[in-house]
Design a protein around this motif. Sequence first.
Motif, short mmCIF file in Angstrom:
data_model
loop_
_atom_site.label_atom_id
_atom_site.label_comp_id
_atom_site.label_asym_id
_atom_site.label_seq_id
_atom_site.Cartn_x
_atom_site.Cartn_y
_atom_site.Cartn_z
N LEU A 1 0.83 -1.21 0.00
CA LEU A 1 0.00 0.00 0.00
C LEU A 1 0.86 1.26 0.00
CD1 LEU A 1 -2.72 -1.09 2.61
CD2 LEU A 1 -3.07 -0.74 0.14
N CYS A 2 1.90 1.26 0.85
CA CYS A 2 2.78 2.44 0.91
C CYS A 2 3.55 2.62 -0.40
CB CYS A 2 3.74 2.33 2.09
SG CYS A 2 2.95 2.46 3.70
N ALA A 3 4.03 1.51 -0.97
CA ALA A 3 4.79 1.61 -2.23
C ALA A 3 3.89 2.15 -3.34
CB ALA A 3 5.35 0.24 -2.62
N ARG A 4 2.65 1.68 -3.38
CA ARG A 4 1.72 2.14 -4.44
C ARG A 4 1.50 3.65 -4.33
NH1 ARG A 4 -4.32 0.21 -3.85
NH2 ARG A 4 -4.25 2.00 -2.46
N GLU A 5 1.24 4.13 -3.12
CA GLU A 5 1.00 5.57 -2.97
C GLU A 5 2.26 6.37 -3.25
OE1 GLU A 5 -2.18 6.70 -2.71
OE2 GLU A 5 -2.43 4.55 -3.01
N ALA A 6 3.42 5.84 -2.87
CA ALA A 6 4.68 6.55 -3.13
C ALA A 6 4.92 6.66 -4.63
CB ALA A 6 5.85 5.82 -2.46
N VAL A 7 4.74 5.55 -5.35
CA VAL A 7 5.00 5.57 -6.80
C VAL A 7 4.05 6.55 -7.50
CG1 VAL A 7 4.84 4.19 -8.91
CG2 VAL A 7 6.10 3.30 -6.94
N LYS A 8 2.78 6.59 -7.08
CA LYS A 8 1.85 7.56 -7.69
C LYS A 8 2.37 8.98 -7.55
CE LYS A 8 -2.47 5.14 -6.63
NZ LYS A 8 -3.61 5.23 -5.69
N GLU A 9 2.90 9.29 -6.36
CA GLU A 9 3.42 10.65 -6.13
C GLU A 9 4.70 10.89 -6.94
OE1 GLU A 9 2.52 13.45 -5.21
OE2 GLU A 9 4.42 14.47 -4.92
N PHE A 10 5.58 9.87 -7.00
CA PHE A 10 6.83 10.03 -7.78
C PHE A 10 6.50 10.31 -9.26
CE2 PHE A 10 9.01 6.65 -4.84
CZ PHE A 10 9.02 7.55 -3.79
N LEU A 11 5.49 9.59 -9.79
CA LEU A 11 5.11 9.77 -11.20
C LEU A 11 4.49 11.15 -11.41
CD1 LEU A 11 3.55 6.24 -11.93
CD2 LEU A 11 5.79 7.09 -12.68
N ARG A 12 3.68 11.58 -10.45
CA ARG A 12 3.04 12.91 -10.58
C ARG A 12 4.11 14.00 -10.64
NH1 ARG A 12 2.20 17.35 -8.06
NH2 ARG A 12 3.38 16.72 -6.23
N ARG A 13 5.09 13.91 -9.71
CA ARG A 13 6.12 14.97 -9.64
C ARG A 13 7.15 14.85 -10.74
NH1 ARG A 13 10.38 13.72 -7.41
NH2 ARG A 13 9.51 12.54 -5.65
N GLY A 14 7.56 13.64 -11.08
CA GLY A 14 8.62 13.44 -12.07
C GLY A 14 9.98 13.81 -11.50
N ILE A 15 10.97 13.78 -12.38
CA ILE A 15 12.34 14.06 -11.91
C ILE A 15 12.55 15.56 -11.76
CG2 ILE A 15 14.80 13.83 -12.47
CD1 ILE A 15 14.02 11.39 -14.17
N GLN A 16 13.12 15.95 -10.65
CA GLN A 16 13.55 17.34 -10.45
C GLN A 16 15.03 17.25 -10.09
OE1 GLN A 16 10.85 18.92 -7.47
NE2 GLN A 16 9.25 19.28 -8.98
N PRO A 17 15.91 17.50 -11.08
CA PRO A 17 17.34 17.22 -10.89
C PRO A 17 17.95 17.90 -9.67
CG PRO A 17 16.87 17.84 -13.17
CD PRO A 17 15.60 18.05 -12.40
N GLU A 18 17.36 19.01 -9.24
CA GLU A 18 17.94 19.68 -8.06
C GLU A 18 17.65 18.89 -6.78
OE1 GLU A 18 15.47 20.71 -9.87
OE2 GLU A 18 13.83 21.43 -8.59
N ARG A 19 16.64 17.99 -6.81
CA ARG A 19 16.35 17.15 -5.64
C ARG A 19 17.18 15.87 -5.68
NH1 ARG A 19 11.62 19.24 -3.70
NH2 ARG A 19 11.32 17.59 -2.16
N SER A 20 17.10 15.17 -6.85
CA SER A 20 17.74 13.86 -6.98
C SER A 20 17.75 13.46 -8.44
CB SER A 20 16.94 12.83 -6.17
OG SER A 20 17.45 11.53 -6.37
N LYS A 21 18.68 12.57 -8.80
CA LYS A 21 18.68 12.05 -10.17
C LYS A 21 17.47 11.17 -10.43
CE LYS A 21 23.69 12.07 -10.72
NZ LYS A 21 24.91 11.26 -10.62
N ALA A 22 16.92 10.57 -9.37
CA ALA A 22 15.77 9.66 -9.49
C ALA A 22 14.47 10.42 -9.21
CB ALA A 22 15.91 8.50 -8.52
N ALA A 23 13.37 9.88 -9.75
CA ALA A 23 12.07 10.49 -9.45
C ALA A 23 11.61 10.11 -8.05
CB ALA A 23 11.04 10.04 -10.49
N GLY A 24 12.17 9.02 -7.52
CA GLY A 24 11.81 8.62 -6.16
C GLY A 24 12.53 7.35 -5.79
N LYS A 25 12.62 7.12 -4.50
CA LYS A 25 13.34 5.95 -3.98
C LYS A 25 12.49 5.24 -2.94
CE LYS A 25 15.72 9.23 -3.70
NZ LYS A 25 16.52 10.43 -3.97
N ILE A 26 12.39 3.91 -3.08
CA ILE A 26 11.70 3.11 -2.06
C ILE A 26 12.70 2.09 -1.52
CG2 ILE A 26 9.86 1.41 -1.63
CD1 ILE A 26 8.26 2.74 -3.88
N ILE A 27 12.75 2.01 -0.19
CA ILE A 27 13.58 0.98 0.45
C ILE A 27 12.67 0.12 1.31
CG2 ILE A 27 15.45 0.55 2.09
CD1 ILE A 27 16.70 3.22 1.06
#
Length: 269
Positions: free
Chosen positions: A124-150
């Motif tokens: 459930l947490c991964a699904r909600e995280a990925v939705k937000e990562f996709l909405r925001r997309g990559i912002q190079p000043e934050r990170s090279k990745a759109a999001g990270k899940i551990i």
Amino acid sequence: MEQILKGQIAIVTGASSGIGAGCAKALANAGAIVIVNYPFDGAAAAAQAVADEIKKNGGSANIYKCDVSKEDEVINMFADTVKQFGTVDILINNAGVQKDASLTEMTLDKWNTVIGINLTGQFLCAREAVKEFLRRGIQPERSKAAGKIICMSSVHEVIPWAGHVNYAASKGGIMMMMKSIAQEFAPQKIRVNSICPGAIQTPINQAAWGTPEALKSLLTLIPYQRIGQPEDIGNLAAWLASDYADYITGQSIFIDGGMTLYPGFATNG
Ligand code: NAI
Ligand code: BGC
């Protein structure tokens, strides 16, 4: 610590104790703004103590109550975090429990509780995280990745564990869940990995280290001859979430003092 997560927003589930608290502190030390998740009112004071310690050390942290096995609560946690902080960059999928019993004594309730928190909660947490990562997309000043899940897995994603069938099944499930999500979203630059700790000194396994006899017996399983500490895991989590690990996705990273080296074979076989 080097500010390798500066300004990134991190949700750490089950962060009022043990490994989750260790991850929250390490991420905050690396510059992240940390959401210290806890499941019920009884854990609020402990969560606040983690947040207070982070703030005392110059970091940023807020506490948030959410039972990760409840879909509506997880959806609200992500929505409220995005409303308050703008986005989520990092999810540490850490919350987990043990409800141990021999197979013949294993009630459906014990099975469902462990799968519900350890596996469904991470889904459930991964699904909600990925939705937000996709909405925001990559912002190079934050990170090279759109999001990270551990995902907090365990050595028990590969080591069978008699008397813990629900727990070992949940961790084996996390492995394939993590790899499948990593495969699906690598093209969108979302990184998904697992940390697989060996024995770490926390409340979950107090019986395994709480007496000198228990600790001596536990150390026969650990070639490196010490029990792990939450900060061992926190330091790895901070690094794995950072751009230093930008080419790592879909991996289970074992951090176990050699527990997975089959220590019995050092003097046998
Ligand atoms: P812990 O008992 O200190 O931490 C578990 C945390 O999960 C607690 O803070 C608890 O409040 C929280 N939690 C429980 N149910 C929840 C729910 N429904 N929603 C949100 N939070 C909930 O134990 P520890 O060791 O820190 O465990 C953390 C993770 O590390 C677990 O996933 C565990 O399986 C894993 N792990 C622990 C190892 C160890 O040796 N301590 C080794 C390998 C993995
Ligand atoms: C369990 C602990 C155990 C460790 C090593 C973890 O996944 O939660 O209770 O000590 O694995 O066996």
